[in-house]
Design a protein around this motif. Structure first.
Motif, PDB file in Angstrom:
ATOM      1  N   VAL A 161      30.059 -18.333  48.686  1.00 14.74           N
ATOM      2  CA  VAL A 161      30.566 -19.613  49.182  1.00 14.74           C
ATOM      3  C   VAL A 161      29.596 -20.711  48.771  1.00 14.74           C
ATOM      4  N   SER A 162      30.075 -21.940  48.806  1.00 16.09           N
ATOM      5  CA  SER A 162      29.225 -23.110  48.591  1.00 16.09           C
ATOM      6  C   SER A 162      29.453 -24.074  49.748  1.00 16.09           C
ATOM      7  N   LEU A 163      28.789 -25.203  49.723  1.00 17.55           N
ATOM      8  CA  LEU A 163      28.894 -26.169  50.805  1.00 17.55           C
ATOM      9  C   LEU A 163      30.058 -27.131  50.560  1.00 17.55           C
ATOM     10  N   ASP A 164      30.622 -27.640  51.628  1.00 11.49           N
ATOM     11  CA  ASP A 164      31.745 -28.568  51.509  1.00 11.49           C
ATOM     12  C   ASP A 164      31.308 -29.911  50.942  1.00 11.49           C
ATOM     13  N   ARG A 165      30.056 -30.261  51.183  1.00 13.87           N
ATOM     14  CA  ARG A 165      29.537 -31.531  50.691  1.00 13.87           C
ATOM     15  C   ARG A 165      28.030 -31.406  50.498  1.00 13.87           C
ATOM     16  N   GLY A 166      27.471 -32.373  49.790  1.00 13.79           N
ATOM     17  CA  GLY A 166      26.030 -32.355  49.589  1.00 13.79           C
ATOM     18  C   GLY A 166      25.664 -32.550  48.133  1.00 13.79           C
ATOM     19  N   PRO A 167      24.362 -32.569  47.834  1.00 15.77           N
ATOM     20  CA  PRO A 167      23.903 -32.719  46.440  1.00 15.77           C
ATOM     21  C   PRO A 167      24.323 -31.536  45.593  1.00 15.77           C
ATOM     22  N   THR A 168      24.378 -31.754  44.291  1.00 13.48           N
ATOM     23  CA  THR A 168      24.821 -30.702  43.385  1.00 13.48           C
ATOM     24  C   THR A 168      23.654 -29.892  42.807  1.00 13.48           C
ATOM     25  N   HIS A 169      22.433 -30.258  43.173  1.00 13.97           N
ATOM     26  CA  HIS A 169      21.250 -29.468  42.842  1.00 13.97           C
ATOM     27  C   HIS A 169      20.196 -29.765  43.891  1.00 13.97           C
ATOM     28  N   ASN A 175      25.765 -20.559  47.923  1.00 13.88           N
ATOM     29  CA  ASN A 175      25.296 -21.545  46.969  1.00 13.88           C
ATOM     30  C   ASN A 175      25.037 -22.834  47.748  1.00 13.88           C
ATOM     31  N   PRO A 176      23.778 -23.228  47.958  1.00 12.51           N
ATOM     32  CA  PRO A 176      23.480 -24.311  48.895  1.00 12.51           C
ATOM     33  C   PRO A 176      23.625 -25.705  48.278  1.00 12.51           C
ATOM     34  N   VAL A 177      24.734 -25.918  47.615  1.00 11.24           N
ATOM     35  CA  VAL A 177      25.005 -27.190  46.947  1.00 11.24           C
ATOM     36  C   VAL A 177      26.456 -27.608  47.234  1.00 11.24           C
ATOM     37  N   GLY A 178      26.704 -28.904  47.093  1.00 18.02           N
ATOM     38  CA  GLY A 178      28.027 -29.422  47.383  1.00 18.02           C
ATOM     39  C   GLY A 178      28.967 -29.371  46.203  1.00 18.02           C
ATOM     40  N   THR A 179      28.994 -28.253  45.519  1.00 17.92           N
ATOM     41  CA  THR A 179      29.928 -28.020  44.424  1.00 17.92           C
ATOM     42  C   THR A 179      30.217 -26.530  44.344  1.00 17.92           C
ATOM     43  N   ASP A 180      31.450 -26.180  44.005  1.00 17.00           N
ATOM     44  CA  ASP A 180      31.805 -24.766  43.869  1.00 17.00           C
ATOM     45  C   ASP A 180      31.737 -24.299  42.418  1.00 17.00           C
ATOM     46  N   ARG A 181      31.087 -25.083  41.588  1.00 15.13           N
ATOM     47  CA  ARG A 181      31.016 -24.790  40.155  1.00 15.13           C
ATOM     48  C   ARG A 181      30.457 -23.406  39.871  1.00 15.13           C
ATOM     49  N   GLY A 228      18.097 -29.426  33.025  1.00 16.37           N
ATOM     50  CA  GLY A 228      18.761 -29.597  34.307  1.00 16.37           C
ATOM     51  C   GLY A 228      19.483 -28.338  34.747  1.00 16.37           C
ATOM     52  N   VAL A 229      19.625 -28.178  36.048  1.00 14.22           N
ATOM     53  CA  VAL A 229      20.254 -26.977  36.610  1.00 14.22           C
ATOM     54  C   VAL A 229      21.634 -26.733  36.010  1.00 14.22           C
ATOM     55  N   HIS A 230      22.411 -27.797  35.852  1.00 12.72           N
ATOM     56  CA  HIS A 230      23.787 -27.629  35.374  1.00 12.72           C
ATOM     57  C   HIS A 230      23.863 -27.462  33.859  1.00 12.72           C
ATOM     58  N   TYR A 274      16.833 -33.593  49.084  1.00 13.70           N
ATOM     59  CA  TYR A 274      18.127 -32.927  48.930  1.00 13.70           C
ATOM     60  C   TYR A 274      18.153 -31.625  49.730  1.00 13.70           C
ATOM     61  N   GLU A 275      17.034 -30.925  49.723  1.00 10.36           N
ATOM     62  CA  GLU A 275      16.962 -29.691  50.503  1.00 10.36           C
ATOM     63  C   GLU A 275      17.192 -29.971  51.984  1.00 10.36           C
ATOM     64  N   ALA A 276      16.554 -31.021  52.492  1.00 11.43           N
ATOM     65  CA  ALA A 276      16.703 -31.355  53.908  1.00 11.43           C
ATOM     66  C   ALA A 276      18.158 -31.644  54.261  1.00 11.43           C
ATOM     67  N   LEU A 277      18.881 -32.244  53.347  1.00  8.37           N
ATOM     68  CA  LEU A 277      20.268 -32.606  53.610  1.00  8.37           C
ATOM     69  C   LEU A 277      21.178 -31.385  53.776  1.00  8.37           C
ATOM     70  N   VAL A 278      20.851 -30.272  53.103  1.00  7.32           N
ATOM     71  CA  VAL A 278      21.760 -29.124  53.112  1.00  7.32           C
ATOM     72  C   VAL A 278      21.401 -28.073  54.155  1.00  7.32           C
ATOM     73  N   VAL A 279      20.213 -28.164  54.760  1.00 12.42           N
ATOM     74  CA  VAL A 279      19.801 -27.123  55.704  1.00 12.42           C
ATOM     75  C   VAL A 279      20.773 -26.954  56.867  1.00 12.42           C
TER      76      VAL A 279
END
Length: 261
Positions: A41-49, A13-19, A153-155, A55-60
């Motif tokens: 798994v998800s990312l330890d930090r980063g945007p939530t969508h 899950n390429p977002v900074g939430t384990d939701r 919204g995604v969430h 935002y995509e660039a930040l998580v790559v």
């Protein structure tokens, strides 16, 4: 026997939430093949969508690290759990015998088998240019695929199920009536769980992109175990020189040329 092969798949899950980790994991484990193990798994930090390109660039970078870890740890495939297919091409460069799968690419290719024209139902209009460019890159232009925004919204997809169902139904019916599509793609991994009811209502295939990505991965793993077909390193996904990567402090799978048994 091919049907009894073991398959290890990591869903990122390429977002900074384990939701989404537990619900996506539970969902995938209900539809996986008997020989498949799925971890999420998800990312330890980063945007939530990832509705913004920035935002995509930040998580790559974190996606690349997790993909390389997955290959070193013996996984057969990684799925980057966003319909934007964020970081998929980049991860294919840095891994060797690991299938790196994007839900967008998998779903478009499956939709092309089920009909000549399909509609992707996306979260917000902002997403459409990015997704349209991806579809064209995969070989599917506007004569094959159209997009409709749900303005949700995604969430919100899983938090207000009634609103989501109503929006999906309205947009899908409009696509069938006005655009003459033959297949619907639920164009966000957070839209998991809605396809059955909508498919029964419409009478045409409705693709759940989480399932599409999982089954596409299982299919490729089985093929690879028989044929040794993997992402080509000849050009598009050629790995950068290791000395350059080491100078950039970038880790790779670096697991040699032989596929694990």
């Amino acid at each position: 026997m091919i049907g009894m092969t073991k398959r290890r798949i990591l869903w990122i899950n390429p977002v900074g939430t384990d939701r989404f980790d537990i619900p996506i994991g539970d969902y995938l484990n209900r539809v996986k093949g008997s020989g498949t193990m799925v971890d999420v798994v998800s990312l330890d930090r980063g945007p939530t969508h990832l509705n913004f390109i920035s935002y995509e660039a930040l998580v790559v970078p974190e996606i690349l690290k997790k993909a390389c870890f997955a290959e070193r740890d013996g996984y057969d495939a990684v799925i980057v759990g966003c319909f934007n297919d964020t970081g998929v091409s980049e991860a294919r460069e840095l891994t060797n015998k690991l299938y790196v799968i994007g839900p967008g690419e998998a779903s478009h290719k499956l939709a092309s088998v089920f009909g000549q024209r399909w509609c992707v139902l996306v979260s917000q209009e902002k997403c459409i240019p990015r997704m349209r460019n991806n579809a064209i890159r995969y070989g599917f232009g506007p004569e094959r695929v159209i997009f409709r925004s749900l303005d949700i919204g995604v969430h919100e997809f899983q938090s207000d199920l009634g609103r989501t169902k109503e929006a999906l139904s309205l947009a899908a019916h409009e696509a069938v009536r006005r655009d003459r599509v033959e297949t619907i793609i639920l164009g966000c991994t957070a839209q998991y769980g809605f396809y059955k009811e909508l498919q029964k209502e419409l009478g045409i295939p409705v693709l759940d992109v989480a399932i599409a990505a999982l089954k596409y991965s299982e299919f490729l793993i089985e093929i690879g175990q028989v044929t040794s077909w993997y992402h080509s390193k000849a050009l598009s996904y050629a790995t950068p020189p290791l000395d350059e990567l080491s100078n950039l402090d970038v880790t790779t799978a670096d697991n040699g040329n032989e596929h694990k048994d």
